[in-house]
Design an enzyme around this catalytic site. Structure first.
Site, PDB file in Angstrom:
ATOM      1  N   GLU A 209       0.797  -1.203   0.030  1.00 19.64           N
ATOM      2  CA  GLU A 209       0.053  -0.006  -0.004  1.00 19.64           C
ATOM      3  C   GLU A 209       0.880   1.344  -0.037  1.00 19.64           C
ATOM      4  OE1 GLU A 209      -3.043   0.445  -0.375  1.00 19.64           O
ATOM      5  OE2 GLU A 209      -3.531   2.264   0.660  1.00 19.64           O
TER       6      GLU A 209
ATOM      7  N   THR B 100     -12.123   6.879 -13.131  1.00 22.55           N
ATOM      8  CA  THR B 100     -11.046   6.493 -12.080  1.00 22.55           C
ATOM      9  C   THR B 100     -11.540   5.238 -11.247  1.00 22.55           C
ATOM     10  OG1 THR B 100      -9.514   7.160 -10.482  1.00 22.55           O
ATOM     11  CG2 THR B 100     -11.985   7.752  -9.881  1.00 22.55           C
TER      12      THR B 100
END
Ligand code: NAG
Ligand code: NAG
Ligand code: NAG
Ligand code: NAG
Ligand code: NAG
Length: 541
Positions: free
Chosen positions: A395, A523
Site C-alpha cells: 500500500e 477512475t
C-alpha cells in the site's frame, strides 16, 4: 470536413495504416509515388492530413494477443466467478463482502456498492443473467437516503455508483429495459448536487441526504476534479445540463486556483471560499484523479477548450522538473510529493495510476517524453510487486534518491534499508487491499507498446492472487505482502470486482473490443464510449 465528403473512408484507412508508414513513403519515394494512381494519391495525401486532424492513436494498431491469452482470461473469469458467488451468498445487496467471516459490511451507505461497481464487468465477461439480476436489484434501491451514514461521500458515490450505473447502461446498449440505471444515477446525483452551496464552485466532500446540508470542512482537489466524466454522461442521458455545468465549474475553479507549483495546486481546498488550504502537492491520495481527469475529460468530449489539456501538460511539466526522482538503487522512477518546503520521497499503490495516465496523455498529446516516462513509472510500480514474497505490491512505500531520503516520517529502519538495497524501494505500509492501480498502468502499457512483458506481469499477479488471497469462500485483502503466510483482512472492496478483475480481463481481451482509442475509463475503471479522437495538442500554460 471536405475530406470526409471526398473520401469518407479516410478514418478507417488511418486506423488501419499507421501514419508513420505514409510519412516514410512520401519522404523516401517521392518519385515512385508520383506514378501511383490518382485514387491512391488522394488517399495518401488525405491520410496524412487526417492524421493531423485526428488525435494520435493510443494503442498499437492491429495488436494481436498470443494464443495463451485465452487461458489467462479464463483464470480471471474464475476468480470473478468464485468472488461473486460468495458475494451473492453472504453479502447480497450489501456494500461489500467480508470473505473471512462470511458476512458483509455497509460502510458505503448500504446501497450495495459492489452491485453498482460490478455491473459492467459482468456485462463484459458475459454473465448476463447475473447482470439482469443486479439491474433488478438496483431498481429497488432508494438512493435518496443513506442507509448507514449521516453523510454521503460525493467522491466515492460519483465514481462507484454514478460511474458504474452509467457505464453499464452504455455498454449494454442504452436499451429501454435498462433505463432504470440512468434513473438511479440521477436519483443519487440529485442529492449530491446539494454539495454545491449557493454559487460556490467547489463542492463539499460530504452531504447529509436527509436534510440536504453539506458537512462543513475542507474538500480536496480530487473531490472537486473527479466529477466531470460521470456528471457529463449523466447530463447527456438525462437531458439535464446542470450536472455537466457544476462539474466543469468545479474543475475550472481548481485550474485557476493559485498554485503551490506551476499547474499543481494544494491538495486541500475550502468549499466555502474556494481558497486553497495548505501547501501539500502530490499525485497520490486527495489529488490523484484531479490530474487523471484533466486529460481524460477533453478526450471524452473532444472539446475545443484547451484549458484541461494545458493544465495537465503544465502539471506534468512541473512534475518532470521538480517531482520526478530516481532511486539510488535500481534507478526506479517515481513522482515524489512536496509539502511546500521539502520533497518527500514516498510512493503509494494509489499513485501508481500515474504510469498509465502519462502513457495515455503522452499518446494523446503526441509527446514521446511523457509517454516514455509513463512506461518508466509503470515499470517502477511493477517492481513493487516483483520484489515481495507474495508477488503483490504494498500500500505504501518510500525511496532514497540522490537528493535525500526525507519522507516526513522516521528514516528507514535497518530492515527497511536491507530491503531497499535489494529492491530499490522499501515498504512503509505492507497491506494489500485489492487495489488496481499497478495493474491498471500495466494494462495501458500493454495496449500502447505491445510488449508481452506486460502480459507476463499480469499472469504473475493472477497467480499471486490465486495463491495468497484465498479464504474458504473467496479472496481477501492481506496485512503483509512480504509474508507468504500473512494474516488476512476481512474485506473484499467493491473495486476488486470493478477494477482489478476488469483490468486483468481486458489485458487478455481482444484489444479491438474495449479499445483505448474508443473508450475512456473513469477512475473506478468504468469505461465510457468516446468519439473518434480529435487532435488535443495543448501546451504548457
Ligand atoms: C461459474 O462457476 C459455476 C460453479 O462452479 C460453474 O458452474 C460455471 O460454469 C462458472 N461459470 C463460468 C463462466 O466460468
Ligand atoms: C466486446 O465484448 C463483449 C463481451 O464479450 C461483447 O458483448 C461485445 O460484442 C464485444 N464487442 C466487440 C466490438 O467485439
Ligand atoms: C436538473 O438537476 C438539478 C440538480 O439536481 C435540479 O436542481 C434541477 O431541478 C434539474 N432540472 C430539471 C429541469 O429537472
Ligand atoms: C513534451 O513534454 C515535455 C515536458 O513538458 C516538454 O519538455 C517537451 O518539450 C514536450 N515535447 C514536445 C515534442 O512537445
Ligand atoms: C507472517 O505472518 C504470520 C501470520 O500472521 C506470522 O505468524 C508470522 O510471524 C509472519 N512472519 C513474518 C516473517 O513476519
Amino acid at each position: 470536413m471536405t475530406f470526409k465528403i471526398i473520401c469518407p473512408s479516410i478514418k478507417k484507412i488511418w486506423y488501419v495504416i499507421n501514419r508513420a508508414v505514409y510519412t516514410w513513403l512520401l519522404f523516401l519515394f517521392p518519385v515512385q509515388l508520383g506514378r501511383v494512381t490518382m485514387t491512391l494519391r488522394c488517399w495518401l495525401a488525405l491520410a496524412s492530413v487526417a492524421a493531423l486532424a485526428n488525435g494520435e492513436l493510443v494503442q498499437v494498431p492491429n495488436l494481436q494477443l498470443p494464443s495463451t491469452a485465452a487461458a489467462h482470461q479464463k483464470a480471471v473469469v474464475n476468480l470473478f466467478n468464485v468472488s461473486y458467488t460468495a458475494y451473492k451468498k453472504y453479502a447480497w445487496g450489501h456494500d461489500e463482502l467480508r470473505p473471512v467471516t462470511e458476512s458483509y459490511s455497509d460502510d458505503l451507505d448500504g446501497w450495495g456498492a459492489t452491485v453498482s461497481d460490478v455491473l459492467d464487468t459482468m456485462w463484459l465477461m458475459g454473465f448476463h443473467d447475473w447482470f439482469n439480476e443486479a439491474v433488478d436489484y438496483v431498481a429497488t434501491v432508494d438512493f435518496s437516503l443513506s442507509k448507514t451514514n449521516s453523510a454521503v461521500s460525493v467522491f466515492e458515490t460519483t465514481i462507484r455508483h454514478v460511474g458504474g450505473l452509467l457505464s453499464a447502461y452504455e455498454l449494454s446498449g442504452q436499451s429501454k429495459s435498462y433505463s432504470v440505471l440512468v434513473t438511479k444515477a440521477e436519483q443519487v446525483a440529485q442529492q449530491m448536487a446539494y454539495a454545491f452551496v449557493g454559487n460556490n464552485a467547489i463542492p463539499y466532500g460530504n452531504v447529509n441526504f436527509a436534510d440536504h446540508t453539506p458537512v462543513s470542512g475542507l474538500s480536496s482537489i480530487a473531490t472537486a476534479g473527479t466529477l466531470t466524466l460521470e456528471w457529463n454522461r449523466l447530463s447527456l442521458y438525462t437531458g439535464n445540463d446542470t450536472y455537466r455545468q457544476l462539474a466543469e465549474k468545479s474543475v475550472q475553479h481548481v485550474i485557476s486556483t493559485p498554485n503551490v507549483l506551476p499547474g499543481m495546486p494544494a491538495e486541500l481546498i475550502d468549499p466555502s471560499t474556494g481558497n486553497p488550504s495548505g501547501t501539500y502537492v502530490s499525485w497520490g491520495s486527495g489529488c490523484d484523479s484531479y490530474y487523471e481527469y484533466l486529460i481524460k475529460y477533453p478526450r471524452l468530449t473532444n472539446t475545443d477548450d484547451n484549458s484541461y489539456t494545458n493544465a495537465w501538460l503544465t502539471a506534468v511539466d512541473t512534475s518532470i522538473k521538480t517531482l520526478l526522482k530516481y532511486s539510488t538503487v535500481g534507478n526506479w522512477a517515481y513522482l515524489a510529493d512536496y509539502d511546500g518546503k521539502n520533497i518527500l520521497h514516498v510512493g503509494s499503490h494509489l499513485a501508481c495510476f500515474y504510469g498509465g495516465n502519462w502513457i495515455l496523455g503522452g499518446k494523446l498529446t503526441n509527446n514521446d517524453t511523457i509517454f516514455n516516462l509513463g512506461l518508466q513509472l509503470t515499470d517502477a510500480c511493477w517492481n513493487t510487486y516483483a520484489s515481495t514474497a507474495t508477488g503483490i505490491g504494498p500500500e505504501g512505500f518510500a525511496y532514497i534518491s540522490s537528493d535525500g531520503s526525507y519522507t516526513g516520517n522516521s528514516p528507514p529502519t535497518p530492515d527497511q534499508l536491507l530491503f531497499y538495497n535489494k529492491h530499490g524501494y522499501y515498504i512503509t505500509a505492507s497491506d494489500y487491499i485489492m487495489r488496481p492501480e499497478v495493474l491498471e498502468s500495466n494494462f495501458y502499457a500493454w495496449r500502447a507498446t505491445g510488449n508481452t512483458k506486460y502480459l507476463d506481469n499480469a499472469v504473475s499477479a493472477i497467480q499471486s492472487f490465486q495463491q495468497y488471497l484465498p479464504t474458504t469462500v473467496a479472496y481477501t485483502s492481506i496485512n503483509d505482502v512480504d509474508n507468504k503466510t500473512s494474516s488476512k483482512i476481512d474485506d473484499m472492496p467493491s473495486f476488486w470486482f470493478g477494477e482489478v478483475l476488469k483490468y486483468l480481463y481486458l489485458t487478455f481481451d481482444d484489444p479491438n473490443n474495449i479499445s483505448l482509442d474508443n473508450y475512456v475509463f473513469n477512475t473506478e475503471c468504468h469505461p465510457f464510449k468516446a468519439p473518434t479522437a480529435k487532435n488535443i495538442y495543448g501546451s504548457v500554460a
